[in-house]
Design a protein around this motif. Structure first.
Motif, PDB file in Angstrom:
ATOM      1  N   UNK A  29      30.666  61.875  41.491  1.00 33.00           N
ATOM      2  CA  UNK A  29      30.802  63.013  40.598  1.00 33.00           C
ATOM      3  C   UNK A  29      32.270  63.233  40.267  1.00 33.00           C
ATOM      4  N   UNK A  30      32.545  64.258  39.454  1.00 31.79           N
ATOM      5  CA  UNK A  30      33.914  64.526  39.035  1.00 31.79           C
ATOM      6  C   UNK A  30      34.742  65.027  40.213  1.00 31.79           C
ATOM      7  N   UNK A  31      36.004  64.636  40.238  1.00 39.59           N
ATOM      8  CA  UNK A  31      36.901  65.095  41.298  1.00 39.59           C
ATOM      9  C   UNK A  31      37.238  66.579  41.113  1.00 39.59           C
ATOM     10  N   UNK A  54      44.883  66.604  28.571  1.00 41.46           N
ATOM     11  CA  UNK A  54      44.295  67.734  29.286  1.00 41.46           C
ATOM     12  C   UNK A  54      45.010  67.920  30.622  1.00 41.46           C
ATOM     13  N   UNK A  55      45.397  69.153  30.906  1.00 39.45           N
ATOM     14  CA  UNK A  55      46.102  69.478  32.146  1.00 39.45           C
ATOM     15  C   UNK A  55      45.307  70.532  32.904  1.00 39.45           C
ATOM     16  N   UNK A  56      45.081  70.281  34.189  1.00 36.47           N
ATOM     17  CA  UNK A  56      44.417  71.299  35.007  1.00 36.47           C
ATOM     18  C   UNK A  56      45.480  72.272  35.501  1.00 36.47           C
ATOM     19  N   UNK A 125      35.624  69.174  31.575  1.00 41.55           N
ATOM     20  CA  UNK A 125      34.851  69.763  32.666  1.00 41.55           C
ATOM     21  C   UNK A 125      35.537  69.524  34.000  1.00 41.55           C
ATOM     22  N   UNK A 126      35.473  70.527  34.864  1.00 35.83           N
ATOM     23  CA  UNK A 126      35.951  70.378  36.235  1.00 35.83           C
ATOM     24  C   UNK A 126      34.770  69.990  37.122  1.00 35.83           C
ATOM     25  N   UNK A 170      39.520  60.072  38.233  1.00 36.45           N
ATOM     26  CA  UNK A 170      40.252  60.572  37.069  1.00 36.45           C
ATOM     27  C   UNK A 170      39.992  62.063  36.882  1.00 36.45           C
ATOM     28  N   UNK A 171      41.033  62.886  36.695  1.00 34.54           N
ATOM     29  CA  UNK A 171      40.812  64.305  36.395  1.00 34.54           C
ATOM     30  C   UNK A 171      39.920  64.466  35.160  1.00 34.54           C
TER      31      UNK A 171
END
Length: 238
Positions: A29-31, A54-56, A125-126, A170-171
């Motif tokens: 799944x997503x990190x 895109x920056x978190x 998406x996070x 990958x973020x």
């Protein structure tokens, strides 16, 4: 002797299978990114190349809700833009979008964005979207190398329109999107990092920004978008 030979054969078979199982299980799944994690993409809009970064930014509290904050910068197409998406941590519903234009900060309500299907479906998406659930059966796995030389392992999902390569390394998960009808990639990962990216929009100003009201013409879709992009300058790195 026969027993020893059989044991060696089983051991060899197990050793050969270990990399396969390890490779397949890499996608979980997503990190969960850390503040400063980023991913940069190249995408095509018609004949125009678009750069997207895109920056978190991190987690914030707004109106008693925990929210994710993601900043998106684009170059190309109709020009350049910088915006922040503030979305509910629980369901990733957009609460507001904060924009920076010539140094001025403004924002719009997430309820307005609900009218735009593209905005809801295409936002970063996070959390792992349901369509990229790692527990789904018959997932294919590929290796992807970015133009900057970084290699990631990706799981491949598809629907009737696209194939999606996604990765836990990958973020925001997305590695590339392949359009079946066009027969080509419409977006792919250019580079990424797990830290150090700084937001362009100050978080305090973004938090305090109150959503503005739109004129009726915009709300009804009565706006003209320029289509002449031939004389736009080249795309600087960002």
């Amino acid at each position: 002797m026969k027993k020893t030979l059989k044991s060696l054969q089983l051991l060899l078979a197990a050793m050969l299978l270990i990399p396969l199982f390890s490779y397949a299980s890499d996608y979980k799944g997503f990190m969960k990114p850390k503040p400063g994690a980023w991913a940069k993409y190249l995408s095509m809009f018609g004949q125009d190349r678009i750069e997207i970064k895109n920056i978190y930014v991190g987690e914030e509290d707004i109106g008693g809700k925990k929210v994710y904050v993601i900043e998106t910068r684009t170059r190309g197409g109709f020009g350049s833009s910088t915006s922040q998406i503030w979305m509910d941590k629980k369901d990733e519903k957009i609460i507001k979008i904060v924009m920076k234009n010539n140094g001025q900060i403004s924002c719009i309500s997430g309820s307005i964005m609900d009218m735009g299907v593209s905005a809801k479906n295409d936002k970063p998406s996070v959390k792992t979207p349901k369509k990229f659930d790692p527990k789904r059966a018959k997932i294919k796995y590929k290796t992807y190398k970015t133009p900057k030389g970084k290699t990631v392992k990706a799981a491949v999902f598809e629907d009737k329109d696209n194939k999606y390569w996604v990765s836990s390394s990958v973020p925001f998960g997305i590695v590339k999107i392949y359009d079946k009808k066009r027969g080509k990639d419409i977006m792919y990962l250019y580079d990424f990092g797990l830290s150090d990216a700084k937001p362009s929009i100050p978080i305090l100003k973004a938090r305090n920004c109150k959503p503005m009201n739109f004129p009726a013409g915009i709300m009804e879709g009565n706006i003209q978008i320029p289509t002449d992009t031939k004389n736009l300058p080249g795309l600087p790195d960002f």
